[in-house]
Design an enzyme around this catalytic site. Structure first.
Site, PDB file in Angstrom:
ATOM      1  CB  ILE A 133      -0.939   0.082   1.236  1.00 20.29           C
ATOM      2  CG1 ILE A 133      -0.193  -0.263   2.536  1.00 20.29           C
ATOM      3  CG2 ILE A 133      -2.163  -0.766   1.054  1.00 20.29           C
ATOM      4  CD1 ILE A 133      -0.960   0.098   3.797  1.00 20.29           C
ATOM      5  CE1 TYR A 195      -5.028   0.737   3.528  1.00 17.21           C
ATOM      6  CE2 TYR A 195      -6.978   0.849   4.925  1.00 17.21           C
ATOM      7  CZ  TYR A 195      -5.872   0.162   4.470  1.00 17.21           C
ATOM      8  OH  TYR A 195      -5.608  -1.088   4.960  1.00 17.21           O
ATOM      9  CE  LYS A 199      -5.869  -2.187   1.639  1.00 19.21           C
ATOM     10  NZ  LYS A 199      -4.875  -3.121   1.040  1.00 19.21           N
ATOM     11  CB  ILE A 230      -2.104  -6.008  11.688  1.00 18.21           C
ATOM     12  CG1 ILE A 230      -3.345  -6.601  10.987  1.00 18.21           C
ATOM     13  CG2 ILE A 230      -1.010  -7.058  11.864  1.00 18.21           C
ATOM     14  CD1 ILE A 230      -4.036  -7.720  11.703  1.00 18.21           C
TER      15      ILE A 230
HETATM   16  N1  LIG Z   1      -1.455  -3.000   9.703  1.00 20.12           N
HETATM   17  C1  LIG Z   1      -2.771  -2.952   9.783  1.00 20.12           C
HETATM   18  O1  LIG Z   1      -3.362  -2.581  10.811  1.00 20.12           O
HETATM   19  C2  LIG Z   1      -3.600  -3.378   8.608  1.00 20.12           C
HETATM   20  C3  LIG Z   1      -4.986  -3.450   8.781  1.00 20.12           C
HETATM   21  C4  LIG Z   1      -5.777  -3.859   7.707  1.00 20.12           C
HETATM   22  C5  LIG Z   1      -5.179  -4.166   6.501  1.00 20.12           C
HETATM   23  N2  LIG Z   1      -3.835  -4.077   6.344  1.00 20.12           N
HETATM   24  C6  LIG Z   1      -3.268  -4.372   5.031  1.00 20.12           C
HETATM   25  O2  LIG Z   1      -2.143  -5.216   5.136  1.00 20.12           O
HETATM   26  C7  LIG Z   1      -1.216  -4.918   4.100  1.00 20.12           C
HETATM   27  C8  LIG Z   1       0.150  -4.685   4.707  1.00 20.12           C
HETATM   28  O3  LIG Z   1       0.054  -3.663   5.661  1.00 20.12           O
HETATM   29  P1  LIG Z   1       1.284  -3.301   6.610  1.00 20.12           P
HETATM   30  O4  LIG Z   1       0.740  -2.665   7.821  1.00 20.12           O
HETATM   31  O5  LIG Z   1       2.188  -4.460   6.708  1.00 20.12           O
HETATM   32  O6  LIG Z   1       1.978  -2.156   5.715  1.00 20.12           O
HETATM   33  P2  LIG Z   1       3.446  -1.518   5.848  1.00 20.12           P
HETATM   34  O7  LIG Z   1       4.175  -2.107   6.995  1.00 20.12           O
HETATM   35  O8  LIG Z   1       3.268  -0.045   5.797  1.00 20.12           O
HETATM   36  O9  LIG Z   1       4.145  -2.004   4.521  1.00 20.12           O
HETATM   37  C9  LIG Z   1       3.803  -1.485   3.282  1.00 20.12           C
HETATM   38  C10 LIG Z   1       4.697  -2.096   2.229  1.00 20.12           C
HETATM   39  O10 LIG Z   1       4.396  -1.510   0.959  1.00 20.12           O
HETATM   40  C11 LIG Z   1       5.598  -0.973   0.395  1.00 20.12           C
HETATM   41  N3  LIG Z   1       5.283   0.222  -0.395  1.00 20.12           N
HETATM   42  C12 LIG Z   1       4.913   1.455   0.044  1.00 20.12           C
HETATM   43  N4  LIG Z   1       4.749   2.288  -0.988  1.00 20.12           N
HETATM   44  C13 LIG Z   1       5.018   1.578  -2.110  1.00 20.12           C
HETATM   45  C14 LIG Z   1       5.052   1.895  -3.489  1.00 20.12           C
HETATM   46  N5  LIG Z   1       4.775   3.135  -3.919  1.00 20.12           N
HETATM   47  N6  LIG Z   1       5.389   0.939  -4.361  1.00 20.12           N
HETATM   48  C15 LIG Z   1       5.675  -0.313  -3.934  1.00 20.12           C
HETATM   49  N7  LIG Z   1       5.670  -0.679  -2.654  1.00 20.12           N
HETATM   50  C16 LIG Z   1       5.344   0.262  -1.739  1.00 20.12           C
HETATM   51  C17 LIG Z   1       6.484  -0.656   1.594  1.00 20.12           C
HETATM   52  O11 LIG Z   1       7.866  -0.696   1.273  1.00 20.12           O
HETATM   53  P3  LIG Z   1       8.697   0.566   0.673  1.00 20.12           P
HETATM   54  O12 LIG Z   1       8.379   1.743   1.519  1.00 20.12           O
HETATM   55  O13 LIG Z   1      10.097   0.085   0.755  1.00 20.12           O
HETATM   56  O14 LIG Z   1       8.231   0.709  -0.743  1.00 20.12           O
HETATM   57  C18 LIG Z   1       6.167  -1.841   2.497  1.00 20.12           C
HETATM   58  O15 LIG Z   1       6.930  -2.969   2.135  1.00 20.12           O
HETATM   59  C19 LIG Z   1      -1.787  -3.707   3.358  1.00 20.12           C
HETATM   60  O16 LIG Z   1      -2.462  -4.125   2.210  1.00 20.12           O
HETATM   61  C20 LIG Z   1      -2.748  -3.122   4.364  1.00 20.12           C
HETATM   62  O17 LIG Z   1      -3.786  -2.396   3.746  1.00 20.12           O
HETATM   63  C21 LIG Z   1      -3.035  -3.684   7.384  1.00 20.12           C
END
Ligand SMILES: NC(=O)c1ccc[n+]([C@@H]2O[C@H](COP(=O)([O-])OP(=O)(O)OC[C@H]3O[C@@H](n4cnc5c(N)ncnc54)[C@H](OP(=O)(O)O)[C@@H]3O)[C@@H](O)[C@H]2O)c1
Ligand SMILES: *[C@@H]1O[C@H](CO)[C@@H](O)[C@H](O)[C@H]1NC(C)=O
Length: 305
Positions: A133, A195, A199, A230
């Site tokens: 994301i 966001y 989704k 999460i």
């Molecule tokens: N954490 C939560 O509470 C939660 C809740 C519901 C759903 N989710 C879903 O779970 C998934 C993972 O979430 P997370 O919390 O693990 O996210 P995160 O820790 O913020 O990781 C996001 C990832 O996306 C990469 N990214 C960001 N901008 C990008 C771009 N322009 N091009 C390519 N890659 C990019 C980031 O790496 P770089 O910055 O190196 O590019 C990173 O590897 C997402 O789909 C999110 O919507 C999370």
């Protein structure tokens, strides 16, 4: 198992009908679901998997689980230095192979390039895990249309582009597409308007596509993952002070996503109760759920932008 004898059923039918029939339905549903295949880590052994957004958070944890299961892994995100470390750790954990491609999913040509690289490096693809994301803000919608457009490119259009490019390989392998979404992609949540829009778009695209695959007997499964809060670094930083919920662990979350994909489930709910129950309420009492959702926020702590 509960034992129901015929006389019981007969005598109680009038009074019990209302409660017994839904209950039997639940029992049957339970039997149906539990009769399906159980997850085994060997299911992922030697499988060729792309994980996007794998430099940190849930994506990084998915890469480590896949490594332990002996998969061939291709990780991608923008930050090459972080991906390099993820690859090293994957190799230590037992990955059949681990490689990286770095770049931004804002660019559809890059999204297609990642799939091409999977073909070059792994000779095919069994599972496409779409998880990345783009960065957004956690606050009231600020009216920035350009930001919504950019986020749609990253969080939605690149998923479409990768799916289109990967489909020939996935058809060949009878593979799987795993789409990581959120409760914010099923229910209106405040402070994540752009966001949430991206989704919801994923649900529309992939749920429709799944129907077409079914009609056309395309043997590629689509698993939509509906996640609650999460404990990844970025989510904690953005929302921990405002969201009045305890976050679930990213390691377990990552494993549940992989299991759901391997079992070719339609949707994954994590954590189950805190996502599934609100969705049941949504379909019967939408305004009540909206109210419950609003109660989950401490608006006082919202960062003033
Ligand atoms: N954490 C939560 O509470 C939660 C809740 C519901 C759903 N989710 C879903 O779970 C998934 C993972 O979430 P997370 O919390 O693990 O996210 P995160 O820790 O913020 O990781 C996001 C990832 O996306 C990469 N990214 C960001 N901008 C990008 C771009 N322009 N091009 C390519 N890659 C990019 C980031 O790496 P770089 O910055 O190196 O590019 C990173 O590897 C997402 O789909 C999110 O919507 C999370
Ligand atoms: C579809 O693919 C899965 C996994 O590759 C395989 O187990 C299953 O037998 C396939 N089904 C059909 C109808 O080809």
């Amino acid at each position: 198992m509960m034992k129901i004898t015929a006389p019981d059923l007969h005598c109680g039918m009038g009074r019990l009908q209302k409660s017994l029939i839904p209950f039997l339905g639940l029992v049957l549903a339970f039997c149906f679901y539990s009769a399906r295949e159980n997850f085994k880590p060997e299911m992922l052994k030697g499988k060729r998997v792309i994980v996007t957004g794998a430099s940190t958070g849930i994506g990084e944890q998915m890469a480590y689980h896949l490594a332990r299961m002996g998969s061939h892994i291709l990780v991608t995100a923008r930050t090459e230095a972080k991906l390099q470390k993820v690859v090293e750790r994957c190799l230590k954990l037992g990955a059949a192979s681990a490689q990286l491609v770095s770049g931004s999913m804002e660019d559809m040509a890059f999204a297609e390039h990642v799939v091409k690289e999977a073909e070059n490096l792994m000779g095919g693809l069994d599972m496409l895990i779409l998880n990345h994301i783009g960065k957004s803000y956690f606050s009231y919608f600020d009216g920035d249309v350009g930001h919504v457009q950019k986020l749609l490119q990253i969080n939605f259009l690149s998923y479409v582009a990768m799916t289109v490019s990967a489909l020939p390989m996935l058809k060949e392998s009878g593979g799987s597409i795993v789409v990581v979404s959120s409760m914010a992609g099923k229910v209106g949540f405040p402070f994540t308007v752009p966001y949430s829009a991206t989704k919801f778009a994923l649900d529309g695209f992939f749920s429709s596509l799944r129907q077409e695959f079914s009609i056309q007997s395309v043997n590629v499964s689509i698993t939509l993952c509906v996640l609650g809060f999460i404990n990844t670094e970025s989510a904690m930083k953005a929302a921990a002070d405002v969201v009045l919920m305890s976050p679930a662990p990213k390691e377990e979350c990552a494993l549940e996503i992989i299991k759901g994909g391997a079992l070719r489930q339609r949707e994954v709910y994590y954590k189950y109760a805190s996502t599934k129950i609100p969705l049941l309420i949504r379909d019967w009492a939408a305004e009540f759920l909206d109210y419950l959702v609003r109660k989950r926020y401490n608006v006082e702590n919202l960062k003033k932008n």
